[in-house]
Write an enzyme that holds these catalytic residues in place. Sequence first.
Site, PDB file in Angstrom:
ATOM      1  N   GLU A 119       0.853  -1.190   0.000  1.00  0.00           N
ATOM      2  CA  GLU A 119       0.000   0.000   0.000  1.00  0.00           C
ATOM      3  C   GLU A 119       0.885   1.235   0.000  1.00  0.00           C
ATOM      4  O   GLU A 119       2.073   1.137   0.318  1.00  0.00           O
ATOM      5  CB  GLU A 119      -0.931  -0.007   1.219  1.00  0.00           C
ATOM      6  CG  GLU A 119      -0.254  -0.393   2.516  1.00  0.00           C
ATOM      7  CD  GLU A 119      -1.262  -0.731   3.625  1.00  0.00           C
ATOM      8  OE1 GLU A 119      -1.695   0.207   4.275  1.00  0.00           O
ATOM      9  OE2 GLU A 119      -1.572  -1.917   3.819  1.00  0.00           O
ATOM     10  N   LYS A 121       2.752   4.534   1.196  1.00  0.00           N
ATOM     11  CA  LYS A 121       3.143   5.074   2.501  1.00  0.00           C
ATOM     12  C   LYS A 121       2.887   6.579   2.466  1.00  0.00           C
ATOM     13  O   LYS A 121       3.622   7.327   1.825  1.00  0.00           O
ATOM     14  CB  LYS A 121       4.613   4.776   2.800  1.00  0.00           C
ATOM     15  CG  LYS A 121       5.022   5.256   4.174  1.00  0.00           C
ATOM     16  CD  LYS A 121       6.381   4.705   4.566  1.00  0.00           C
ATOM     17  CE  LYS A 121       6.716   4.989   6.011  1.00  0.00           C
ATOM     18  NZ  LYS A 121       6.661   6.405   6.375  1.00  0.00           N
ATOM     19  N   ASP A 123       2.716  10.363   3.398  1.00  0.00           N
ATOM     20  CA  ASP A 123       3.573  11.258   4.169  1.00  0.00           C
ATOM     21  C   ASP A 123       2.689  12.310   4.834  1.00  0.00           C
ATOM     22  O   ASP A 123       2.544  13.427   4.360  1.00  0.00           O
ATOM     23  CB  ASP A 123       4.589  11.920   3.230  1.00  0.00           C
ATOM     24  CG  ASP A 123       5.731  12.543   4.008  1.00  0.00           C
ATOM     25  OD1 ASP A 123       5.781  12.360   5.237  1.00  0.00           O
ATOM     26  OD2 ASP A 123       6.565  13.214   3.378  1.00  0.00           O
ATOM     27  N   TYR A 229      -5.418   2.763   7.309  1.00  0.00           N
ATOM     28  CA  TYR A 229      -4.677   1.566   6.897  1.00  0.00           C
ATOM     29  C   TYR A 229      -4.648   0.446   7.932  1.00  0.00           C
ATOM     30  O   TYR A 229      -3.923  -0.523   7.761  1.00  0.00           O
ATOM     31  CB  TYR A 229      -3.248   1.930   6.506  1.00  0.00           C
ATOM     32  CG  TYR A 229      -2.505   2.737   7.548  1.00  0.00           C
ATOM     33  CD1 TYR A 229      -2.177   2.179   8.768  1.00  0.00           C
ATOM     34  CD2 TYR A 229      -2.157   4.056   7.302  1.00  0.00           C
ATOM     35  CE1 TYR A 229      -1.517   2.912   9.726  1.00  0.00           C
ATOM     36  CE2 TYR A 229      -1.489   4.805   8.257  1.00  0.00           C
ATOM     37  CZ  TYR A 229      -1.175   4.226   9.468  1.00  0.00           C
ATOM     38  OH  TYR A 229      -0.527   4.961  10.418  1.00  0.00           O
ATOM     39  N   LYS A 317      11.316   2.635   1.202  1.00  0.00           N
ATOM     40  CA  LYS A 317      11.441   4.094   1.120  1.00  0.00           C
ATOM     41  C   LYS A 317      11.968   4.515  -0.241  1.00  0.00           C
ATOM     42  O   LYS A 317      12.944   3.946  -0.729  1.00  0.00           O
ATOM     43  CB  LYS A 317      12.402   4.599   2.196  1.00  0.00           C
ATOM     44  CG  LYS A 317      11.900   4.372   3.612  1.00  0.00           C
ATOM     45  CD  LYS A 317      10.865   5.382   4.003  1.00  0.00           C
ATOM     46  CE  LYS A 317      11.544   6.657   4.397  1.00  0.00           C
ATOM     47  NZ  LYS A 317      11.013   7.262   5.582  1.00  0.00           N
ATOM     48  N   CYS A 412      36.023  36.406  11.441  1.00  0.00           N
ATOM     49  CA  CYS A 412      34.614  36.104  11.674  1.00  0.00           C
ATOM     50  C   CYS A 412      33.742  37.058  10.866  1.00  0.00           C
ATOM     51  O   CYS A 412      33.938  38.274  10.926  1.00  0.00           O
ATOM     52  CB  CYS A 412      34.300  36.228  13.161  1.00  0.00           C
ATOM     53  SG  CYS A 412      32.539  36.182  13.503  1.00  0.00           S
ATOM     54  N   CYS A 415      32.047  39.524  13.641  1.00  0.00           N
ATOM     55  CA  CYS A 415      32.745  40.422  14.564  1.00  0.00           C
ATOM     56  C   CYS A 415      34.190  40.679  14.150  1.00  0.00           C
ATOM     57  O   CYS A 415      34.910  41.398  14.847  1.00  0.00           O
ATOM     58  CB  CYS A 415      32.691  39.872  15.983  1.00  0.00           C
ATOM     59  SG  CYS A 415      33.718  38.415  16.218  1.00  0.00           S
ATOM     60  N   CYS A 430      35.002  31.041  15.577  1.00  0.00           N
ATOM     61  CA  CYS A 430      35.258  32.407  16.010  1.00  0.00           C
ATOM     62  C   CYS A 430      35.453  32.312  17.521  1.00  0.00           C
ATOM     63  O   CYS A 430      34.535  31.905  18.239  1.00  0.00           O
ATOM     64  CB  CYS A 430      34.048  33.294  15.690  1.00  0.00           C
ATOM     65  SG  CYS A 430      34.039  34.813  16.651  1.00  0.00           S
ATOM     66  N   CYS A 436      30.961  38.217  20.307  1.00  0.00           N
ATOM     67  CA  CYS A 436      30.590  38.199  18.886  1.00  0.00           C
ATOM     68  C   CYS A 436      29.075  38.321  18.744  1.00  0.00           C
ATOM     69  O   CYS A 436      28.338  37.496  19.288  1.00  0.00           O
ATOM     70  CB  CYS A 436      31.091  36.901  18.260  1.00  0.00           C
ATOM     71  SG  CYS A 436      30.424  36.622  16.609  1.00  0.00           S
TER      72      CYS A 436
HETATM   73  S1  IVH Z   1       1.373   0.695   9.052  1.00  0.00           S
HETATM   74  C1  IVH Z   1       3.042  -1.507  11.350  1.00  0.00           C
HETATM   75  N1  IVH Z   1       0.653   1.677   6.728  1.00  0.00           N
HETATM   76  O1  IVH Z   1       4.362   5.456   8.504  1.00  0.00           O
HETATM   77  C2  IVH Z   1       2.226  -0.438  11.834  1.00  0.00           C
HETATM   78  N2  IVH Z   1       1.865   3.081   8.208  1.00  0.00           N
HETATM   79  O2  IVH Z   1       7.050   4.800   9.517  1.00  0.00           O
HETATM   80  C3  IVH Z   1       2.713   0.866  11.359  1.00  0.00           C
HETATM   81  N3  IVH Z   1       2.274   5.332   7.383  1.00  0.00           N
HETATM   82  O3  IVH Z   1       3.719   5.992  11.865  1.00  0.00           O
HETATM   83  C4  IVH Z   1       1.823   1.577  10.496  1.00  0.00           C
HETATM   84  N4  IVH Z   1       1.260   5.094   5.451  1.00  0.00           N
HETATM   85  O4  IVH Z   1       2.024   6.912  10.275  1.00  0.00           O
HETATM   86  C5  IVH Z   1       1.280   1.904   7.880  1.00  0.00           C
HETATM   87  N5  IVH Z   1      -0.040   2.432   4.656  1.00  0.00           N
HETATM   88  C6  IVH Z   1       0.572   2.663   5.813  1.00  0.00           C
HETATM   89  C7  IVH Z   1       1.163   3.917   6.107  1.00  0.00           C
HETATM   90  C8  IVH Z   1       1.805   4.073   7.329  1.00  0.00           C
HETATM   91  C9  IVH Z   1       1.927   5.921   6.232  1.00  0.00           C
HETATM   92  C10 IVH Z   1       3.060   5.960   8.459  1.00  0.00           C
HETATM   93  C11 IVH Z   1       2.495   5.705   9.820  1.00  0.00           C
HETATM   94  C12 IVH Z   1       3.640   5.256  10.683  1.00  0.00           C
HETATM   95  C13 IVH Z   1       4.819   5.531   9.827  1.00  0.00           C
HETATM   96  C14 IVH Z   1       5.852   4.463  10.086  1.00  0.00           C
END
Ligand code: IVH
Length: 672
Positions: A119, A121, A123, A229, A317, A412, A415, A430, A436
């Site tokens: 799924e 992730k 932000d 999620y 990531k 610096c 000063c 410095c 300063c």
């Molecule tokens: S699962 C295993 N699923 O990422 C339980 N987290 O780095 C942890 N996050 O604090 C969460 N999308 O806020 C999960 N599809 C997703 C996510 C997700 C974003 C965030 C979440 C967590 C952080 C962990």
Amino acid sequence: MSAKNPAKRAEELRGELARHDHRYYVVDDPEIGDDAYDALVDELRALEEEHPELRTPESPTQRVGGQPLGKFQQVRHGEPMFSLANARSREEFRAWETRLHNRLRQLDIEPGELRFVSEPKIDGLAISLTYEDGTFTRGATRGDGVIGEDVTQNLRTIKAIPLRIDEAPKLVEVRGEVYLPRSAFAELNEARTAAGEPAFANPRNAAAGSLRQLDPGITASRPLSIWCYGTGAHRGLDLRTHVEELDWLRARGFKVNDETAVHETADEVVARCEWWEARREALDFEIDGAVIKVDQRTLWRELGVAGREPRWAVAWKFPPITATTRLNKIVWNVGRTGRLLPFAMLEPVHVGGVTVSTATLHNEEDLARKDVREGDDVVVTRAGDVIPQVISPLIQRRKGKRLRKPKPPAKCPRCETETVKPTESVWTICPNRRGCPGQTFQQVKHFRGAMDIEGLGEKNVIRFLDEGLISDPADIYDLTPERIQELQGFGEVSARNLIEEIEASKERPFGLVLYALGLPGIGYVNAQALAEHFGSIDALLEADAEAIEEVEGIGPVLARQVQEELSDEGTLDLIRRLRERGLRFELSAAERRSHGGPLEGKTFVLTGTLGELTREEATAMIRRAGGKVTGSVSKSTDYVVAGESPGSKLGKAEELGIPVLAEQGLRELLAV
Ligand code: IVH
């Protein structure tokens, strides 16, 4: 309009509105237009006004937010909110998968049966929504994973969050990520800039800033949304797989991403993560990776949690976003402790949706190693909240240009004192520590930040210094309302408020005061440790480097540095003057008492996954009781607390004859 049966009509309207909110904010497929929707809201509002007893907290009319709060309450999550282990490459993902298989083999589970779910992730900002008997009763931020802040009022204003759910269990915590759509982020920033307010750096900060508002009216004005999620604590719910879990959430009206997918093999997972990465820019929400979870929830418990990271999930990531631009100039700032810090002034460039015009170059050795020069075209990166950085110059584009290697200035920049470079240091400094203006500014800024004197923002610090009202942190306590009022922009009330805040800061505990002094290398954690260890500034001033080295986390180099700084006339003078003005230079009686707990003087090592407690909880409990938790087993360890699948520390403990406790044993010790 008066209905025949107002209670029934109100219930009908609520159902209708909840359905339309779901169609509009969750499924993105509205059935009716705005006017028809507004008419329903108006009717319900009128009914509730006529019959206030019909107004319930989960009524859609209550989404606009209640009274502003003084501060957020802390709440404990029913089940901790975990973090995720990271995989930054295909290889790291494979390594995770191999570890998973090994573990399952140990547990005697056939790895062939394993399935994965992928799924996006998101932000954004992690939150937890509690539903009791189907009613949304509480929403909280993640906080430290165990305790978060109660932002129920604010979450109520997010229309993608159902206020009631059908076929609900007794209790369920729904976990998700609140975010601000990228389009809304751009609009919000435009409006803020036009109004002379500072722009948010990225959608994530904007979402956080919008959710952590004491006035829910402000949150309501920001078009926040959510992706859900998972679930946390629950009673009366039996979900065997993650797919089932997501379907369950979807069926209850939560917004769950439709592009989650199930995979049988790691190759499929990798392909899907690459697919997400390619789609990244096309989405209206920011993602910084993909999350891969084992589908079978029945395996989650068996696989367990390592530290704060469940073994059944991993975050794939994406590499940070980069851009190329011209480096116009290298400037040197003076830091709080005199270090000269190189900064790059860049031709403004978009990096992942944010305009960047300055970037850090860390220190001069880093600069030399990367061979960055003024006039270069450089690659700039930005990852999440981190300050933009210059990664490298594009050497091939230098052709024909004559660029000089940058050197830290001989004097610096603030000063004009001649700079020096201590041996073994990566920094030129410095040496004018107390004279300063550049250093003084950073010291005062650090001081007000540490002491949390809100009204004394950066702009005011600059003005007070420029106008000669103050020349170091101690002078802050000599300010008077009259002096402040002489400055433009200050009235009687604002001047008085500031003085009150300054007065209140005298009550800050010793640990914070020590941190506020800004000793080189002494951050918040070290300052607390020093304060707790020595108890008072007098004891600390008497200590030699060896005694300081006994403090947990402080090595010989830092100890010597602290000792030197504390023998410096300027530092001693500052301490003396702050003391005369009434700041705290010793632990309070209450702080001392809390250190005489039942585990006073005892050292613990934790290994393996504990049962009910997370390691953080266990550590906090031991500390509160006066004990210490260290990372490795030695002769001076008093107890080892071992959970499920302990590491080599258990063997070491047995070898040394150190008592080993299970979680229950620890609880018993604490109960003494
Ligand atoms: S699962 C295993 N699923 O990422 C339980 N987290 O780095 C942890 N996050 O604090 C969460 N999308 O806020 C999960 N599809 C997703 C996510 C997700 C974003 C965030 C979440 C967590 C952080 C962990």
